[in-house]
Scaffold this active site. Sequence first.
Site, short mmCIF file in Angstrom:
data_model
loop_
_atom_site.label_atom_id
_atom_site.label_comp_id
_atom_site.label_asym_id
_atom_site.label_seq_id
_atom_site.Cartn_x
_atom_site.Cartn_y
_atom_site.Cartn_z
N ARG A 27 -22.14 -1.00 3.61
CA ARG A 27 -21.56 -2.09 4.41
C ARG A 27 -21.48 -1.69 5.88
O ARG A 27 -21.73 -2.51 6.77
CB ARG A 27 -20.16 -2.45 3.90
N ARG B 245 -9.91 7.51 4.34
CA ARG B 245 -9.27 6.34 3.70
C ARG B 245 -9.06 6.60 2.21
O ARG B 245 -8.02 6.23 1.65
CB ARG B 245 -10.13 5.08 3.91
N ARG C 67 -18.88 -2.37 10.57
CA ARG C 67 -17.40 -2.25 10.54
C ARG C 67 -17.01 -0.82 10.91
O ARG C 67 -17.51 0.14 10.33
CB ARG C 67 -16.88 -2.64 9.14
N ARG D 16 0.81 -1.21 0.00
CA ARG D 16 0.00 0.00 0.00
C ARG D 16 0.85 1.26 0.00
O ARG D 16 0.31 2.36 0.04
CB ARG D 16 -0.84 -0.02 1.27
P1 AP5 Z 1 -14.78 -5.38 -0.66
O1 AP5 Z 1 -14.63 -6.57 -1.53
O2 AP5 Z 1 -14.64 -5.56 0.81
O3 AP5 Z 1 -13.79 -4.22 -1.14
P2 AP5 Z 1 -12.31 -3.94 -0.68
O4 AP5 Z 1 -11.64 -3.26 -1.82
O5 AP5 Z 1 -11.68 -5.18 -0.13
O6 AP5 Z 1 -12.64 -2.87 0.47
P3 AP5 Z 1 -12.11 -2.75 1.95
O7 AP5 Z 1 -12.95 -1.71 2.60
O8 AP5 Z 1 -12.04 -4.06 2.64
O9 AP5 Z 1 -10.67 -2.21 1.62
P4 AP5 Z 1 -9.71 -1.37 2.41
O10 AP5 Z 1 -8.57 -1.39 1.51
O11 AP5 Z 1 -10.12 -0.04 2.89
O12 AP5 Z 1 -9.64 -2.19 3.78
P5 AP5 Z 1 -8.52 -3.10 4.41
O13 AP5 Z 1 -9.22 -4.08 5.23
O14 AP5 Z 1 -7.54 -3.56 3.41
O15 AP5 Z 1 -16.18 -4.69 -1.03
C1 AP5 Z 1 -16.65 -3.56 -0.32
C2 AP5 Z 1 -18.18 -3.61 -0.30
O16 AP5 Z 1 -18.66 -3.50 -1.65
C3 AP5 Z 1 -18.74 -4.95 0.23
O17 AP5 Z 1 -19.89 -4.70 0.96
C4 AP5 Z 1 -19.05 -5.75 -1.04
O18 AP5 Z 1 -20.09 -6.67 -0.85
C5 AP5 Z 1 -19.45 -4.64 -2.01
N1 AP5 Z 1 -19.14 -4.96 -3.40
C6 AP5 Z 1 -18.06 -5.64 -3.88
N2 AP5 Z 1 -18.09 -5.73 -5.22
C7 AP5 Z 1 -19.23 -5.09 -5.61
C8 AP5 Z 1 -19.82 -4.85 -6.88
N3 AP5 Z 1 -19.26 -5.28 -8.02
N4 AP5 Z 1 -20.98 -4.16 -6.92
C9 AP5 Z 1 -21.57 -3.70 -5.75
N5 AP5 Z 1 -21.05 -3.91 -4.51
C10 AP5 Z 1 -19.89 -4.60 -4.45
O19 AP5 Z 1 -7.74 -2.04 5.34
C11 AP5 Z 1 -8.35 -1.47 6.47
C12 AP5 Z 1 -7.31 -0.64 7.21
O20 AP5 Z 1 -6.24 -1.50 7.65
C13 AP5 Z 1 -6.61 0.46 6.41
O21 AP5 Z 1 -7.36 1.66 6.40
C14 AP5 Z 1 -5.30 0.61 7.18
O22 AP5 Z 1 -5.48 1.33 8.36
C15 AP5 Z 1 -4.99 -0.83 7.59
N6 AP5 Z 1 -4.17 -1.51 6.58
C16 AP5 Z 1 -4.53 -2.60 5.83
N7 AP5 Z 1 -3.54 -2.96 5.01
C17 AP5 Z 1 -2.52 -2.09 5.25
C18 AP5 Z 1 -1.22 -1.93 4.68
N8 AP5 Z 1 -0.79 -2.75 3.71
N9 AP5 Z 1 -0.44 -0.93 5.15
C19 AP5 Z 1 -0.88 -0.10 6.14
N10 AP5 Z 1 -2.09 -0.19 6.70
C20 AP5 Z 1 -2.91 -1.18 6.26
#
Ligand code: AP5
Length: 190
Positions: free
Chosen positions: A128, A145, A134, A89
């Site tokens: 969501r 974000r 969440r 990221r």
């Molecule tokens: P989903 O599939 O969950 O989308 P996503 O891209 O995985 O979204 P996230 O919110 O999980 O991503 P994120 O990157 O913010 O979170 P992460 O957990 O990595 O889909 C989202 C929604 O849309 C769902 O309800 C789904 O059903 C719906 N949907 C999917 N496809 C669809 C479609 N085609 N049409 C309609 N609806 C649809 O990170 C969280 C936090 O963790 C970060 O903010 C940070 O603080 C930390 N973190 C995580 N990784 C790191 C890293 N590498 N470095 C530093 N901090 C990190």
Amino acid sequence: MINIVLFGPPGSGKGTQSQKLIDKYGLIHLSTGDILRNEISEGTELGVKAKKFMDAGELVPDADVIAMVIHKLTEYDDPMGFIFDGFPRTPEQARSIRHSLTDKDLRINIMITLEVPCEELISRLVKRGEETGRSDDERSIIEKRLEVYLQQSKPVIDFYDKMRKYVAIDGMGTIDEIFDRIVCAVEACI
Ligand code: AP5
């Protein structure tokens, strides 16, 4: 072995599409968000530290996330490959994972970015948040974000583009339509 980076802004569908890729290719899902949420629920030192950043919509420091991912990679014997979901990221994370994989004679085969307009991302995440509670799916944190993605994460695209591994995929449409596009891109690189 196929190693895929699934990239894109919050709500672009990385987690949803990762599940389908796992079913099709038997890969190991390495979602840094899921691992960090697990650390939080177990109350570990890393979890306590990460929660402050995640609740603010900010990135957890590189050093912590990189160490966590490198440790995870050692947990699997002879895997079919990994889906890196939400990692790397930052350019620093991208450089680190590259070195780490190169040391093991491995590499990232493809970096797929799911492209979804901002209004759609907000609408998916607000929905969501209402459905699951969440904690970072609250409008002001979602906006933070997205800002962090644009400022700190988007440069990762250049890193993979220079290595000709970057593929942009339209992340709008049904989950199956998007998955078909992803599979076309993956099949073209293996
Ligand atoms: P989903 O599939 O969950 O989308 P996503 O891209 O995985 O979204 P996230 O919110 O999980 O991503 P994120 O990157 O913010 O979170 P992460 O957990 O990595 O889909 C989202 C929604 O849309 C769902 O309800 C789904 O059903 C719906 N949907 C999917 N496809 C669809 C479609 N085609 N049409 C309609 N609806 C649809 O990170 C969280 C936090 O963790 C970060 O903010 C940070 O603080 C930390 N973190 C995580 N990784 C790191 C890293 N590498 N470095 C530093 N901090 C990190």
